[in-house]
Scaffold this motif. Structure first.
Motif, PDB file in Angstrom:
ATOM      1  N   UNK A   1      -0.863  -3.113  -0.841  1.00  0.00           N
ATOM      2  CA  UNK A   1      -0.264  -2.349   0.254  1.00  0.00           C
ATOM      3  C   UNK A   1      -0.844  -0.949   0.410  1.00  0.00           C
ATOM      4  N   UNK A   2      -1.878  -0.647  -0.350  1.00  0.00           N
ATOM      5  CA  UNK A   2      -2.544   0.658  -0.256  1.00  0.00           C
ATOM      6  C   UNK A   2      -3.998   0.520   0.207  1.00  0.00           C
ATOM      7  N   UNK A   3      -4.368  -0.627   0.747  1.00  0.00           N
ATOM      8  CA  UNK A   3      -5.767  -0.863   1.116  1.00  0.00           C
ATOM      9  C   UNK A   3      -6.056  -0.403   2.545  1.00  0.00           C
ATOM     10  N   UNK A   4      -7.249   0.177   2.775  1.00  0.00           N
ATOM     11  CA  UNK A   4      -7.633   0.668   4.101  1.00  0.00           C
ATOM     12  C   UNK A   4      -8.210  -0.462   4.967  1.00  0.00           C
ATOM     13  N   UNK A   5      -7.353  -1.381   5.370  1.00  0.00           N
ATOM     14  CA  UNK A   5      -7.785  -2.554   6.134  1.00  0.00           C
ATOM     15  C   UNK A   5      -6.934  -2.708   7.391  1.00  0.00           C
ATOM     16  N   UNK A   6      -7.385  -3.593   8.285  1.00  0.00           N
ATOM     17  CA  UNK A   6      -6.618  -3.881   9.498  1.00  0.00           C
ATOM     18  C   UNK A   6      -5.404  -4.750   9.226  1.00  0.00           C
ATOM     19  N   UNK A   7      -5.570  -5.720   8.315  1.00  0.00           N
ATOM     20  CA  UNK A   7      -4.521  -6.717   8.088  1.00  0.00           C
ATOM     21  C   UNK A   7      -4.496  -7.101   6.607  1.00  0.00           C
ATOM     22  N   UNK A   8      -3.287  -7.412   6.122  1.00  0.00           N
ATOM     23  CA  UNK A   8      -3.145  -7.876   4.741  1.00  0.00           C
ATOM     24  C   UNK A   8      -2.637  -9.310   4.751  1.00  0.00           C
ATOM     25  N   UNK A   9      -2.827  -9.990   3.629  1.00  0.00           N
ATOM     26  CA  UNK A   9      -2.386 -11.372   3.486  1.00  0.00           C
ATOM     27  C   UNK A   9      -1.191 -11.411   2.535  1.00  0.00           C
ATOM     28  N   UNK A  10      -0.172 -12.132   2.943  1.00  0.00           N
ATOM     29  CA  UNK A  10       1.005 -12.364   2.107  1.00  0.00           C
ATOM     30  C   UNK A  10       0.936 -13.791   1.584  1.00  0.00           C
ATOM     31  N   UNK A  11       0.894 -13.940   0.267  1.00  0.00           N
ATOM     32  CA  UNK A  11       0.917 -15.270  -0.345  1.00  0.00           C
ATOM     33  C   UNK A  11       2.357 -15.775  -0.264  1.00  0.00           C
TER      34      UNK A  11
ATOM     35  N   UNK B   1      -7.839 -13.931  11.294  1.00  0.00           N
ATOM     36  CA  UNK B   1      -8.336 -12.547  11.359  1.00  0.00           C
ATOM     37  C   UNK B   1      -9.455 -12.422  12.382  1.00  0.00           C
ATOM     38  N   UNK B   2     -10.371 -13.367  12.366  1.00  0.00           N
ATOM     39  CA  UNK B   2     -11.472 -13.308  13.332  1.00  0.00           C
ATOM     40  C   UNK B   2     -10.967 -13.537  14.760  1.00  0.00           C
ATOM     41  N   UNK B   3     -10.063 -14.473  14.920  1.00  0.00           N
ATOM     42  CA  UNK B   3      -9.493 -14.758  16.249  1.00  0.00           C
ATOM     43  C   UNK B   3      -8.843 -13.515  16.865  1.00  0.00           C
ATOM     44  N   UNK B   4      -8.217 -12.694  16.034  1.00  0.00           N
ATOM     45  CA  UNK B   4      -7.536 -11.493  16.521  1.00  0.00           C
ATOM     46  C   UNK B   4      -8.422 -10.243  16.434  1.00  0.00           C
ATOM     47  N   UNK B   5      -9.694 -10.452  16.119  1.00  0.00           N
ATOM     48  CA  UNK B   5     -10.689  -9.374  16.083  1.00  0.00           C
ATOM     49  C   UNK B   5     -10.376  -8.291  15.051  1.00  0.00           C
ATOM     50  N   UNK B   6      -9.759  -8.688  13.938  1.00  0.00           N
ATOM     51  CA  UNK B   6      -9.560  -7.741  12.846  1.00  0.00           C
ATOM     52  C   UNK B   6     -10.902  -7.570  12.146  1.00  0.00           C
ATOM     53  N   UNK B   7     -11.237  -6.352  11.788  1.00  0.00           N
ATOM     54  CA  UNK B   7     -12.519  -6.060  11.153  1.00  0.00           C
ATOM     55  C   UNK B   7     -12.454  -6.122   9.627  1.00  0.00           C
ATOM     56  N   UNK B   8     -11.222  -6.029   9.072  1.00  0.00           N
ATOM     57  CA  UNK B   8     -11.084  -6.031   7.616  1.00  0.00           C
ATOM     58  C   UNK B   8      -9.764  -6.659   7.214  1.00  0.00           C
ATOM     59  N   UNK B   9      -9.779  -7.306   6.043  1.00  0.00           N
ATOM     60  CA  UNK B   9      -8.620  -8.040   5.556  1.00  0.00           C
ATOM     61  C   UNK B   9      -8.539  -7.889   4.039  1.00  0.00           C
ATOM     62  N   UNK B  10      -7.311  -7.781   3.525  1.00  0.00           N
ATOM     63  CA  UNK B  10      -7.106  -7.684   2.075  1.00  0.00           C
ATOM     64  C   UNK B  10      -6.293  -8.883   1.607  1.00  0.00           C
ATOM     65  N   UNK B  11      -6.830  -9.575   0.617  1.00  0.00           N
ATOM     66  CA  UNK B  11      -6.182 -10.742   0.016  1.00  0.00           C
ATOM     67  C   UNK B  11      -5.607 -10.389  -1.346  1.00  0.00           C
ATOM     68  N   UNK B  12      -4.397 -10.862  -1.637  1.00  0.00           N
ATOM     69  CA  UNK B  12      -3.945 -10.843  -3.021  1.00  0.00           C
ATOM     70  C   UNK B  12      -4.551 -12.060  -3.714  1.00  0.00           C
ATOM     71  N   UNK B  13      -4.276 -12.237  -4.972  1.00  0.00           N
ATOM     72  CA  UNK B  13      -4.739 -13.430  -5.679  1.00  0.00           C
ATOM     73  C   UNK B  13      -3.755 -14.570  -5.395  1.00  0.00           C
TER      74      UNK B  13
ATOM     75  N   UNK C   1       7.068  -6.873  -2.603  1.00  0.00           N
ATOM     76  CA  UNK C   1       6.569  -5.534  -2.271  1.00  0.00           C
ATOM     77  C   UNK C   1       6.515  -5.339  -0.755  1.00  0.00           C
ATOM     78  N   UNK C   2       6.080  -6.374  -0.041  1.00  0.00           N
ATOM     79  CA  UNK C   2       6.028  -6.282   1.419  1.00  0.00           C
ATOM     80  C   UNK C   2       7.435  -6.105   1.979  1.00  0.00           C
ATOM     81  N   UNK C   3       8.370  -6.908   1.511  1.00  0.00           N
ATOM     82  CA  UNK C   3       9.750  -6.813   2.004  1.00  0.00           C
ATOM     83  C   UNK C   3      10.315  -5.414   1.733  1.00  0.00           C
TER      84      UNK C   3
END
Length: 155
Positions: free
Chosen positions: A12-22, A106-118, A41-43
């Motif tokens: 939740x501290x990453x400089x990205x357009x979108x994050x992924x919630x597992x 992410x590509x469909x919505x034209x996000x330039x960056x994405x952060x994945x958790x494990x 953490x997201x909630x």
């Protein structure tokens, strides 16, 4: 080929357009769950809005990805992936499908960056090294123009 960045820290501290919630397959209403890990953490930081929006999608297929608003978080959205099955277990297939579905969205919505958790580590039963390897392999097999951050949680 996407650029892959391995980061140790907080998703939740990453400089990205979108994050992924597992997430799970959405078969139990979000308000009945006590989200742990990334979802918890997201909630806590985003509020209930992303989870209310997520509930409108109904039951998700394994590996399916859906986009919701980010609530109080500073992102353009949150991509929720069904990375675990009804028994709260991840598989290589569920992890790979989750990564692929998230990148397509992410590509469909034209996000330039994405952060994945494990995805699939922890509750899902996989160890961190296995998950990191699977995510990296899956990303390398795809041809999406998105900067990817794989975030390994460290306080």
């Amino acid at each position: 080929m996407p650029i892959i960045n391995i980061v140790y820290g907080d998703l939740l501290q990453q400089p990205v357009d979108v994050i992924v919630n597992a997430w799970n397959r959405n078969f139990i209403p979000w308000w009945l769950l006590l989200p742990q890990g990334v979802s918890g953490a997201i909630k806590k930081q985003a509020g209930y809005a992303p989870f209310r929006a997520l509930s409108k999608y109904g039951m998700l297929s394994i590996g399916q990805a859906v986009l919701t608003e980010a609530g109080k978080l500073p992102y353009k959205g949150i991509i929720h992936v069904a990375g675990i099955n009804a028994f709260w277990c991840a598989t290589e297939d569920s992890i790979r499908k989750s990564v692929q579905s998230a990148l397509i969205l992410a590509e469909h919505h034209h996000f330039r960056s994405i952060a994945f958790p494990l995805i699939g580590a922890g509750t899902g039963g996989f160890n961190e090294q296995q998950v990191q390897r699977l995510i990296e392999q899956t990303i390398c097999e795809l041809q999406y123009d998105v900067d990817v951050f794989i975030v390994i949680f460290k306080k």
